[in-house]
Design a protein around this motif. Structure first.
Motif, PDB file in Angstrom:
ATOM      1  N   LEU A 165      37.042   8.060  58.521  1.00 33.95           N
ATOM      2  CA  LEU A 165      37.636   8.419  57.238  1.00 33.95           C
ATOM      3  C   LEU A 165      36.862   9.524  56.537  1.00 33.95           C
ATOM      4  N   ALA A 166      35.551   9.399  56.455  1.00 29.91           N
ATOM      5  CA  ALA A 166      34.757  10.410  55.747  1.00 29.91           C
ATOM      6  C   ALA A 166      34.912  11.782  56.402  1.00 29.91           C
ATOM      7  N   ALA A 167      34.899  11.804  57.729  1.00 29.48           N
ATOM      8  CA  ALA A 167      35.056  13.072  58.433  1.00 29.48           C
ATOM      9  C   ALA A 167      36.448  13.653  58.213  1.00 29.48           C
ATOM     10  N   ARG A 168      37.468  12.801  58.212  1.00 31.86           N
ATOM     11  CA  ARG A 168      38.830  13.281  57.977  1.00 31.86           C
ATOM     12  C   ARG A 168      38.983  13.826  56.554  1.00 31.86           C
TER      13      ARG A 168
ATOM     14  N   LYS B  45      36.596  15.159  54.757  1.00 30.56           N
ATOM     15  CA  LYS B  45      35.864  16.422  54.712  1.00 30.56           C
ATOM     16  C   LYS B  45      36.679  17.532  55.360  1.00 30.56           C
ATOM     17  N   ARG B  46      37.313  17.226  56.487  1.00 29.83           N
ATOM     18  CA  ARG B  46      38.134  18.233  57.173  1.00 29.83           C
ATOM     19  C   ARG B  46      39.346  18.612  56.328  1.00 29.83           C
ATOM     20  N   ASP B  47      39.961  17.622  55.690  1.00 32.37           N
ATOM     21  CA  ASP B  47      41.127  17.905  54.849  1.00 32.37           C
ATOM     22  C   ASP B  47      40.746  18.799  53.677  1.00 32.37           C
TER      23      ASP B  47
ATOM     24  N   ILE C 110      43.914   9.131  49.939  1.00 29.95           N
ATOM     25  CA  ILE C 110      42.568   9.438  50.423  1.00 29.95           C
ATOM     26  C   ILE C 110      42.366  10.926  50.669  1.00 29.95           C
ATOM     27  N   MET C 111      43.428  11.717  50.618  1.00 29.67           N
ATOM     28  CA  MET C 111      43.339  13.151  50.895  1.00 29.67           C
ATOM     29  C   MET C 111      44.324  13.893  50.000  1.00 29.67           C
ATOM     30  N   GLY C 112      44.292  15.228  50.075  1.00 28.97           N
ATOM     31  CA  GLY C 112      45.249  16.054  49.354  1.00 28.97           C
ATOM     32  C   GLY C 112      44.695  16.618  48.068  1.00 28.97           C
TER      33      GLY C 112
END
Length: 333
Positions: free
Chosen positions: A30-33, A35-37, A97-99
């Motif tokens: 999750l943390a890596a995703r 950061k990538r997002d 969690i993203m966006g």
């Protein structure tokens, strides 16, 4: 378990992505995703969004609620328009969690704000797990209260506000409509719910049928809900403002537009939500796009079914605004 076939054009677009973007989100990655997002998702500037003067754009910082931090709103409208405009109050997707609030605006400006002569406010709500429920929803509610209270200076019509969003943003829009109904907040004209994320329980047929297929599956869904709910995850008393599918009484809500793909895990919870509104005597327009997976119109914008979906959303917005133009203000609750 048999799964509905993908639309041929959408299938080609999905296969072209490869396996990377389709990898499930897990607690371990999750943390890596995130950061990538944050590094790769578009984040146009206010100057970019002004599009050579076609739009007036402002980034606003407004007070939060209950000692929460200030909330960033991105406000935009067609340039040169003086009178009060109807408002689309919009929450971005990203599974909570993203966006970000900026990435969704170019399409909204192009497809709705300019053709329908309306304003938009996009909310930069805090993300999970750094901020758990109710933080993201309270951010959205604080921004809406501020916008309604400052309608005159924003040049918006406080009686013609539509809440909307996609995926997690659609879930937040539905939760806002429930919260406004129950708290007696500002009236809203309608709710635009695009493939909304509504149910934390993962118990529908489609959530299991489509697991491991398409763009979003049960593993990713569980990761996102756990990030948002923390210790509340899996409990029977999760409030409907966190997961709107939990509400057993969908009466007193403004008209809803709900769309979803036939080949995505959110299908059954979204259909059930529309049915709950109908059973409570409310108004909902439901579209289940055949062969469509989650986020299909963003992945394959030129596909015929994507164009059909965008036209249906625009037609609903146009009808809602036209019917409201000479009507009495619509109150929630």
């Amino acid at each position: 378990m048999a799964v509905p076939p993908f639309d041929p054009e959408l299938s080609v677009a999905l296969e072209s992505l490869g396996n990377g973007p389709r990898e499930p989100v897990t607690p371990g990655n999750l943390a890596a995703r995130q950061k990538r997002d944050a590094a790769t998702r578009p984040r146009p500037t206010a100057d970019d969004l002004r599009a050579d003067g076609r739009f007036e754009v402002a980034e606003l910082s407004v007070p939060g609620l209950r000692d929460g931090p200030d909330v960033t709103l991105v406000s935009a409208r067609p340039a040169g328009r003086e009178g009060p405009l109807p408002l689309l109050y919009y929450m971005h997707g990203g599974a909570m969690i993203m966006g970000n609030a900026w990435s969704v605006l170019p399409r909204i400006l192009r497809e709705w704000v300019l053709p329908l002569d309306m304003a938009v406010i996009s909310v930069e709500y805090r993300l999970a797990p750094q901020t758990r429920y109710p933080g993201p929803l309270e951010d959205c509610y604080a921004g809406l209260l501020w916008a309604a209270g400052h309608a005159a200076e924003l040049g918006i019509d406080a009686d013609r506000v539509i809440v909307g969003g996609k995926s997690a943003g659609g879930g937040l829009a539905a939760a806002l409509a429930l919260l406004i109904r129950d708290r007696g907040g500002p009236g809203i004209l309608g709710q635009l719910l695009l493939c909304p994320m509504l149910d934390d329980r993962g118990h529908t047929f489609s959530s299991h049928q489509m697991s491991g297929v398409g763009m979003w599956d049960l593993v990713s869904g569980e990761t996102a809900w756990k990030a948002l709910l923390g210790d509340r995850y899996g409990r029977a008393d999760v409030p409907p403002y966190a997961a709107p599918a939990r509400d057993t009484d969908l009466s007193g809500l403004p008209p809803a537009f709900i769309d979803v793909g036939s080949a995505e895990m959110f299908r059954d919870e979204d259909v059930a939500y529309a049915n709950g509104i109908w059973q409570a005597g409310g108004q909902a327009e439901l579209h289940v796009w055949p062969g469509a997976y989650h986020g299909f119109d963003g992945m394959a914008p030129q596909a015929a079914i994507s164009k059909d979906a965008r036209r249906a959303r625009t037609r609903w917005l146009r009808r809602l605004l036209a019917h409201s133009r000479d009507a009495e203000p619509r109150l929630a609750g």
